[in-house]
Every structure is written in C-alpha cells, then in structure tokens.
Design a protein around this motif. Structure first.
Motif, PDB file in Angstrom:
ATOM      1  N   ILE A  33       0.833  -1.204   0.000  1.00  0.00           N
ATOM      2  CA  ILE A  33       0.000   0.000   0.000  1.00  0.00           C
ATOM      3  C   ILE A  33       0.870   1.257   0.000  1.00  0.00           C
ATOM      4  N   HIS A  34       1.986   1.198   0.709  1.00  0.00           N
ATOM      5  CA  HIS A  34       2.886   2.357   0.743  1.00  0.00           C
ATOM      6  C   HIS A  34       3.484   2.642  -0.632  1.00  0.00           C
ATOM      7  N   GLU A  35       3.766   1.587  -1.383  1.00  0.00           N
ATOM      8  CA  GLU A  35       4.354   1.768  -2.707  1.00  0.00           C
ATOM      9  C   GLU A  35       3.316   2.078  -3.783  1.00  0.00           C
ATOM     10  N   CYS A  36       2.064   1.838  -3.470  1.00  0.00           N
ATOM     11  CA  CYS A  36       1.020   2.075  -4.477  1.00  0.00           C
ATOM     12  C   CYS A  36       0.896   3.573  -4.742  1.00  0.00           C
ATOM     13  N   LYS A  37       0.940   3.951  -5.991  1.00  0.00           N
ATOM     14  CA  LYS A  37       0.902   5.364  -6.372  1.00  0.00           C
ATOM     15  C   LYS A  37      -0.480   5.816  -6.815  1.00  0.00           C
ATOM     16  N   GLU A  38      -1.451   4.953  -6.665  1.00  0.00           N
ATOM     17  CA  GLU A  38      -2.791   5.311  -7.122  1.00  0.00           C
ATOM     18  C   GLU A  38      -3.765   5.377  -5.955  1.00  0.00           C
ATOM     19  N   GLU A  39      -3.266   5.761  -4.782  1.00  0.00           N
ATOM     20  CA  GLU A  39      -4.122   5.866  -3.603  1.00  0.00           C
ATOM     21  C   GLU A  39      -4.899   7.180  -3.667  1.00  0.00           C
TER      22      GLU A  39
END
Length: 337
Positions: free
Chosen positions: A143-149
């Motif tokens: 979740i931390h690396e996800c750039k589409e939050e």
C-alpha cells in the motif's frame, strides 16, 4: 549458463514484470501451446480451468523448497499444492512463502481489485484463498508503494457537467415522506448488520487463526470454564453460529474431557462435544472472583479516604477537653458516694 539457470532467470523476469492476472494468462497460453503441440486442440478464449491450472502451477513452483513451517500445519491436496489445515471447517488456504516474488504481485493485484482498500480489507481478501506469513507487513509495504491511492468521487451527471457533486437542498429533505425515511433507515441498519457479520467472518476469524498459532503454537489447548466459544453447526453458515460461555465441563468415566455445558445468549444451557466447540480465546472474569490487583487498589483507595477524613477533622479545643475531664470526675465521685 545451464538450461535450469535459463528457466529460473525467465521465471524471475516474468514475476518482476507481469502483474498477477497477466502472469496467469501468459502461463495459461504457454500451457495451451504445449498441449496443442502434443496433438490436443485448445482454441478460443481462455477457460476458467486453464487459469486455475496456471495458478496451481505457480503455487507448486514457489512451494518447491518448502518442507515445514513453524506453527503452521501444512498438507498437500490432490493437485500437490500445500494448504494450511485450519480449525475453521472448509477453510484451507493455499500456502505462499514469504519473499518469493509471487506474494507481492498477488497482494498488489488484490489491493487494486478491491479499489485500493485499506490494510484490513486487503488482508481479509487475501486470506480468503491464500495464507502468507507476515501478511500485515507485506500489505503495508504494498500500500505504501502504491501510487494510485486516490479517493475517486462517484461519477454522476452533475459531476460531469458542473465538476462538483450534487447536494440535497432543504426543500428536498422536507419533501421526503416520513415513511420513506423510516424504510430507508431500516434498510440501512439491515445492510450495516449484514456487513458487520461478513467482516467479522472474513476478518476476525482468519486473524484469530493467525493469533492462535503465534501465541499457542503447536500446543492445542482446550477451552476451559469461563471461556467464550462458538458452537459449530453444519446446517448454518459460520456467521450464524451460536456464541456462548462454558459454565461446566463433561468428563467420561475414564476422566477424559468429553464435552462442555455452554450457556448461550438466549439463557439456555446446552451440552456439546469438544469436536463442535470452537475456542475464541476470550476469558470472562466472574464477578465473585475479583483480581488481587483490583482488591489492592480498592483497599488503598479506602485507606487514603480514611486518612483524608482524619486529617481534615478539627482538633478539640482546650475548654472542651477540660469540661469533659470535669464531668468524668464528678461522675466518679457520685459513684463512690
């Protein structure tokens, strides 16, 4: 470079570049190509069976070096896939070892599938089919690396035309019928209750399984008197199983524990064998058995209050003390006479 090294390098490259869905589809097409080369005829769109075969192939690949895992009971199924033996009937998730590349792309795919949900939602969805050690750490990292939050607003005609979401006006609220409001409220509460049951079943029970293994390990401790348990029932779904508290144990003639007497939420006491009891690791403290710590605190509070009362009491005046002594002396003289 040997042929085995080339295959391993190609496998690692596929795991790094492809998403989980694309990985399964590419693998399924490769399996179809090999089958067609042997004379079979597979054509058209991919079938569900082919996707599942590709998934089982990758599971066996990442499990090839797994022999035993501490505090986890593993057993192979008919497809030679390692699965976790759970205490929950019918729940046998596939085991995926940590840091095998497949775990990260799987969690990332599920995270996107549920609309970039939070940690708990992603973990619950993963645990429906798979068991990954240290899952919470992995999910937080993904979740931390996800750039589409990004919280996307609901697409409505008003949003397309004006660029803002619609709002209810006061006259619109007054125009609503009271009966409609009550009906909507009832439906809302009903949906909340159903969602609560579903989340309790998918999140709490699976998390409880992990907590039990971490704390208890291989020591299969049985619930004792005062424990809160679930009464399993094959005729009902897990979310509708009765919850009760053990009030007494049932032992056989040989002195071995055979069952429990359980007090349910309706007030009735039922008897069930240990095979139909699922421990929730919740202890209920009896009212007539307070803890030593609570007794110590209560006694200390009472002593402090008594000390405060004594300290706040006014000292006697000298005239009052002298008068009391005179009265005592007169009384003694009268008794002597």
């Amino acid at each position: 470079m040997t042929e085995i090294d080339r295959d391993q390098a190609m496998t690692d490259e596929m795991l790094r570049k492809f998403s989980y869905k694309k990985l399964l589809r590419v693998t399924a097409y490769m399996i179809r190509f090999m089958r067609n080369a042997k004379g079979e005829k597979w054509n058209g769109l991919l079938k569900t069976e082919e996707i599942l075969n590709a998934e089982r192939l990758w599971l066996r690949h990442v499990q090839r070096n797994v022999s035993a895992v501490p505090n986890v009971d593993l057993q192979k199924d008919k497809d030679d896939v390692l699965r976790v033996n759970s205490r929950i009937p019918g729940y046998r998730p596939a085991f995926i070892p940590r840091r095998c590349c497949l775990d990260r792309i799987l969690v990332s795919d599920i995270h996107e599938q549920i609309g970039h949900g939070g940690v708990s939602s992603t973990m619950a969805k993963v645990r429906e089919q798979f068991w990954i050690p240290q899952l919470r750490v992995l999910v937080k990292s993904v979740i931390h690396e996800c750039k589409e939050e990004i919280e996307h607003p609901i697409l409505t005609p008003n949003l397309l035309i004006h660029g803002t979401s619609a709002h209810f006006l006061e006259e619109d609220l007054e125009a609503l019928d009271e009966k409609d409001l009550i009906t909507k409220r009832i439906n809302f509460l009903k949906n909340c209750r159903q969602q609560l049951r579903k989340r309790w079943q998918t999140e709490y029970l699976h998390a409880l399984e992990e907590r039990h293994r971490k704390i208890v390990g291989k020591d299969k401790t049985l619930p004792s008197k005062g424990s809160v348990v679930m009464i399993t029932d094959n005729s009902k779904t897990k979310s509708k199983w009765q919850v009760g508290r053990i009030v007494d144990t049932i032992q056989g003639k040989d002195g071995v524990l055979r069952g429990y007497k359980i007090k349910t939420g309706t007030g009735y006491v039922v008897e069930r064998p240990i095979q139909l009891v699922c421990n929730l690791e919740i202890k209920v403290c009896k009212d007539n058995e307070p803890s030593k710590k609570r007794d110590h605190i209560e006694n200390k509070v009472v002593a402090d209050q008594s000390q405060d009362v004594e300290s706040k009491r006014r000292p006697q005046r000298k005239a009052k003390s002298a008068a009391i002594n005179v009265i005592k002396g007169v009384s003694l003289n009268e008794l002597e006479d």
